[in-house]
Structures are given as structure tokens and as C-alpha cells.
Design an enzyme around this catalytic site. Structure first.
Site, PDB file in Angstrom:
ATOM      1  N   ASN A 289      39.961  40.864  51.512  1.00 31.92           N
ATOM      2  CA  ASN A 289      39.896  39.945  50.373  1.00 31.92           C
ATOM      3  C   ASN A 289      39.951  38.491  50.871  1.00 31.92           C
ATOM      4  OD1 ASN A 289      39.652  39.137  47.739  1.00 31.92           O
ATOM      5  ND2 ASN A 289      41.511  40.147  47.009  1.00 31.92           N
TER       6      ASN A 289
ATOM      7  N   HIS B 147      47.461  38.884  40.467  1.00 31.42           N
ATOM      8  CA  HIS B 147      46.954  40.256  40.417  1.00 31.42           C
ATOM      9  C   HIS B 147      47.247  40.939  39.083  1.00 31.42           C
ATOM     10  CE1 HIS B 147      46.177  40.162  44.792  1.00 31.42           C
ATOM     11  NE2 HIS B 147      45.384  41.178  44.541  1.00 31.42           N
TER      12      HIS B 147
END
Length: 501
Positions: free
Chosen positions: A324, A355
Site C-alpha cells: 500500500n 481504515h
């Protein structure tokens, strides 16, 4: 999820059409902005229904905040609003509608838009308010010197290439692509002062796109076959915990978490291929003259899975540098570099909030703080004993790679299980062993503080990023990522200063 895949495949075809018929040499930036925005909003509406309005609302209010607050404080207000709006949507989705369900819901694209809103706000603040000498080299290169128009802002946030799965890109890179300056290369003398601009032939992304689509196919095949037979939930099965030995349990932990990764490989690589098909993502040429289409790539699978053979992923941080990637850079730019105290802890907390609101996310990232600090302490205090001998260095790399894979798997179990009870069931069955080991490491080994100033920012730059930057400068070949001719000239200077530093 089916809608998501269908929309991404449609976006891939649209990207090919966009590059062929709306190329910057044939069409004005205004038309390219309009088409990219309308196609993006259409895909969002098709995939998520009227929930797609959240994308426009979040972007519109953030733009209004930027206009009325001014460049001095707008980055703070945009950061709080965008992250707060995302959190409210995540709370609604999780605790009202479908707790624990793995669905491709509208909050996923909002996570990317939140990154774009906040990163652009900081870049405008850096470019229009802060003094140039107060900026780090990377901040100078990314600084935006003028306020974007509403169309440019919506195009950046909601274009069809990245609205569903990203990846995050800098505003200047995106505008450079839209205006057709991605292939306007600059050649600079070693002193960084002399420069000659020339137009490079528009390279074809077809090979890069085909390779990435092949990776997508293999990842999807692996996910639909192997992943189903290795569920992460089996790690907390009562019979398995009672009968399996510790080596077997840790081996299954590793392979089950490795089997859970291909779905991310599929989504992120497909998103990267879509951008490349549209002509976005060209970084330059390697030393052999080959094209590099990894400007906005989100992961490096070889370094993640087989890192020790390439001298990568032999520490917790190196693994995160290859996983990521664009989110890691976002966290670095908006949090780590600007934190006044405990930057590592603040960065992990921001990552958890971004998140979502599942407790498992917070357990994972709080555990990640311990793992990162412990890994840093071990590396600082032990590694130098093994670098003299090639054999000792290889042994060290293999051991640390294995330890990193186990630590990553151990850390992310709550991220997959989501809830508190199964997460604590797993950790208690392991007697919180790696938590205890990490704490003991921090008590035994001194942890060197990150130096202030420019060295601090250099030290947290991902290894692959520094290598690519040096390679670009030594080849005297870098793409332009600026809004106007003034910024183009400054780009060479700031990159040269970064290398010299």
C-alpha cells in the site's frame, strides 16, 4: 463486488479510449477534465447508487472550506472535516447496516478521496503560505502554487481512473498528465542549474498494462481457489489450537495470511493498469532504456513475498514500504513529517482511524507500533554486526525476512477478524508472545531517536523511492510534475537538492 469488477473493466476500456481519442495532443485540458469527471461519477453511481453523492458532497464542502478559510489554516479544517465525514460514513455503514461483512461499499472510494482532499490541502498550504526554505525537499517538489479550479478539483478527486480503487496520486502529477506534460522530460547538468527541455515520444503502456492484467488474473485465480481452503478464521479454531504444535500453527498463520493478500493484489494492480492504459503513471526510463510505469503503483509483490532474496522486506518497515505504497506516502506526508511528538504512534493511530471503525483495525495498528519500534531497535543495535561478511549478511537477511513475515501475519490477524473477541482469542492462544517479546526488546535495547530536520525526512523516505530518485538524477532524466514553467524549473532544483542532502 460484481458491480465493482464490472465497473473497473469498463474503466479499463474507457481508459484506452481516453488515451486514443482524447489524447492531450488532440483535446484541451478542459475537455479531458470534464470527461474524466463525468465518467468517474457515472461509474460511482452505477456501482454504489445514490451513495455516490457522498463523494460529491465531501469534495464540494472541502473545496468550499479551502476557499473561505484561506491558505493559512485550510489544511487543518480540510483534514478534520474530510476524515470526520469519512468516519461518520464508516460508523453508519458498519454499526447500522452490515457489521462484519466484506462488501465493496461506498466508504472504500471515500478513503481514497479523503487522502486526495487532505494531501492537496497540505500541498496548497505548503506552496502558497509557507516559506520555501521551511519546506523539506519532497514538500517543495509537491507544493501547489495556485488554487485549483472547481473542475480541476473534482477531476482530481473523482476521475474515472481512480474513483473506485485509487491509487492516490499527487495533484501535480495528475494535472501534468491531463495537460499532456507527462512526457516532457528535462535534462539537467550535474550542478542542477542548466536545463534543456525536449519532447519525448509518447511511450506505449501496452506491455505494462498486459503484464499487470496477467498479475490480476493470477491473483484472482489464487484468491478463488487457494484462499478459500486456507481461511484465517481457522487460526482460532478450538480443535486446531488444541491439537496443532507451535511450528504448525505459525506455519498455518503465515500461509493463511499470505493467501488473504491476493485480493488486494488484484484490486490495486487492476487500478494501476487502468491508469496506465489512460497514459497516467509513466515515471521515466530505467538504465537500460526501458519504460517504467510505476509512478503510482501501490505495491511491489516480489519484495513483499520474496523480499530476502532482493534485500527487501527484511524488517517490519521495509515490508510496509512495499505494501500500500501510496497510503504509506500519504501518512508520511500529512502526519509523520509534521508530527511534533511521537510521529510513529501518531501515524499508526491516523492509519487506524482512516481504515475504519472496526476494533480489529485498532488492535492491528497498536500492535504495529510495538512491532515497528522493536524492529527498529533490533536493526539499529544488531544489524551492523552482520554486514561485514556476505555469509553472515545472507543469514541475517533470511532470519529477519522470516521474522518479518511471522510478525506481519501475527499483527494483521485482528485486521481480518475485525472484532475484539476473536482477536483476543487468537492472541491469548499465542500467549501474546510477540507483544511480550517486543516490549522486552524495547526494554533491553536503546531506541535511537529520529533526528530532527532534513535527516529525519530523508530517513523515513522509502528505500525504493530514494533509489529511484537517485537513478533518475544520475540518468539526468526526470518527468515534469508541475503546474507552470516556474514550477518546472523548481522541480529540477528540489530533486537535485534532495539527492545532495
Amino acid at each position: 463486488q460484481v458491480n465493482f469488477v464490472v465497473c473497473q473493466l469498463f474503466a479499463l476500456l474507457a481508459a484506452i479510449w481516453f488515451r486514443t481519442y482524447l489524447h492531450s495532443s488532440k483535446t484541451s485540458p478542459f475537455i479531458r477534465h470534464v470527461v474524466a469527471t463525468l465518467l468517474g461519477l457515472y461509474l460511482a453511481l452505477f456501482c454504489f447508487g445514490w451513495y455516490a453523492l457522498h463523494f460529491v458532497i465531501q469534495s464540494g464542502i472541502s473545496y468550499y472550506i479551502m476557499i473561505i478559510i484561506g491558505v493559512e489554516n485550510m489544511h487543518k479544517y480540510c483534514f478534520v472535516f474530510a476524515l470526520g465525514y469519512l468516519t461518520v460514513c464508516q460508523i453508519t455503514r458498519v454499526y447500522i447496516f452490515d457489521y462484519g461483512q466484506y462488501s465493496a461499499d461506498f466508504s472504500g472510494p471515500m478513503m481514497i478521496i479523503t487522502q486526495k482532499i487532505t494531501s492537496l490541502a497540505f500541498e496548497i498550504h505548503d506552496g502558497m503560505f509557507r516559506k520555501n526554505e521551511d519546506l523539506t525537499p519532497s514538500q517543495r517538489c509537491l507544493a501547489v502554487r495556485r488554487m485549483p479550479s472547481l473542475l480541476e478539483y473534482l477531476s482530481y478527486n473523482c476521475n474515472f481512473m481512480g474513483i473506485l480503487a485509487g491509487p492516490l496520486c499527487s495533484y501535480k502529477d495528475y494535472i501534468t498528465f491531463i495537460e499532456g506534460r507527462s512526457y516532457q522530460l528535462q535534462q539537467s547538468e550535474a550542478n542542477g542549474k542548466e536545463e534543456t527541455k525536449y519532447e519525448q515520444t509518447d511511450p506505449s503502456p501496452n506491455i505494462a498494462v498486459a503484464q499487470k492484467l496477467l498479475i490480476c488474473g493470477l491473483s484472482l485465480l489464487f484468491h478463488m481457489t487457494i484462499t478459500k481452503t486456507l481461511p484465517v478464521e481457522y487460526n482460532i479454531d478450538d480443535n486446531f489450537r488444541a491439537t496443532a504444535s507451535w511450528p504448525v500453527r505459525f506455519f498455518y498463520l503465515y500461509v493463511s495470511l499470505m493467501a488473504a493478500r491476493p485480493k488486494y493484489y488484484f484490486a490495486w494492480t487492476l487500478a494501476d493498469a487502468i491508469n496506465n492504459a489512460a497514459g497516467f503513471g509513466f515515471r521515466g526510463y530505467d538504465k537500460n532504456g526501458g519504460t517504467r510505469w510505476d509512478l503510482i503503483s501501490n505495491l511491489r509483490i516480489q519484495q513483499i513475498e520474496f523480499g530476502f532474496t532482493l534485500q527487501f522486506s527484511t524488517s517490519f518497515k521495509m515490508f510496509l514500504d512495499n505494501w500500500n505504497i501510496q497510503t504509506a506516502l500519504w501518512l508520511k506526508r500529512v502526519c509523520y513529517e509534521r508530527a511534533t511528538f511521537s510521529p510513529t504512534i501518531q501515524t499508526f493511530i491516523l492509519s487506524a482511524i482512516w481504515h475504519g471503525v472496526y476494533p480489529g483495525y485498532y488492535l492491528t495498528f497498536l500492535t504495529g507500533v510495538l512491532m515497528t519500534l522493536a524492529a527498529r531497535a533490533i536493526r539499529n543495535n544488531i544489524r551492523h554486526y552482520f554486514v561485514e561478511s556476505p555469509a553472515a549478511k545472507l543469514c541475517y537477511d533470511i532470519i529477519t525476512w522470516m521474522a518479518t513475515q511471522v510478525a506481519i501475519s501475527y499483527t494483521v490477524v485482528p485486521f481480518v477478524l475485525l472484532s475484539v473477541k476473536p482477536s483476543f482469542t487468537f492472541y491469548s492462544s499465542c500467549y501474546f508472545c510477540l507483544h511480550i517479546v517486543s516490549i522486552l526488546v524495547l526494554l533491553v535495547f536503546p531506541l535511537k531517536r529520529t533526528q530532527k530536520g532534513s535527516k529525519k525526512h530523508e530517513s523515513i523516505q522509502p528505500v525504493w523511492s530514494k533509489k529511484l530518485e537517485e537513478e533518475n538524477l544520475l540518468q539526468k532524466n526526470s518527468y515534469s510534475t508541475t503546474n507552470n514553467s516556474f514550477s518546472q524549473k523548481q522541480e529540477i532544483t528540489c530533486r537535485y537538492q534532495a539527492l545532495k542532502q
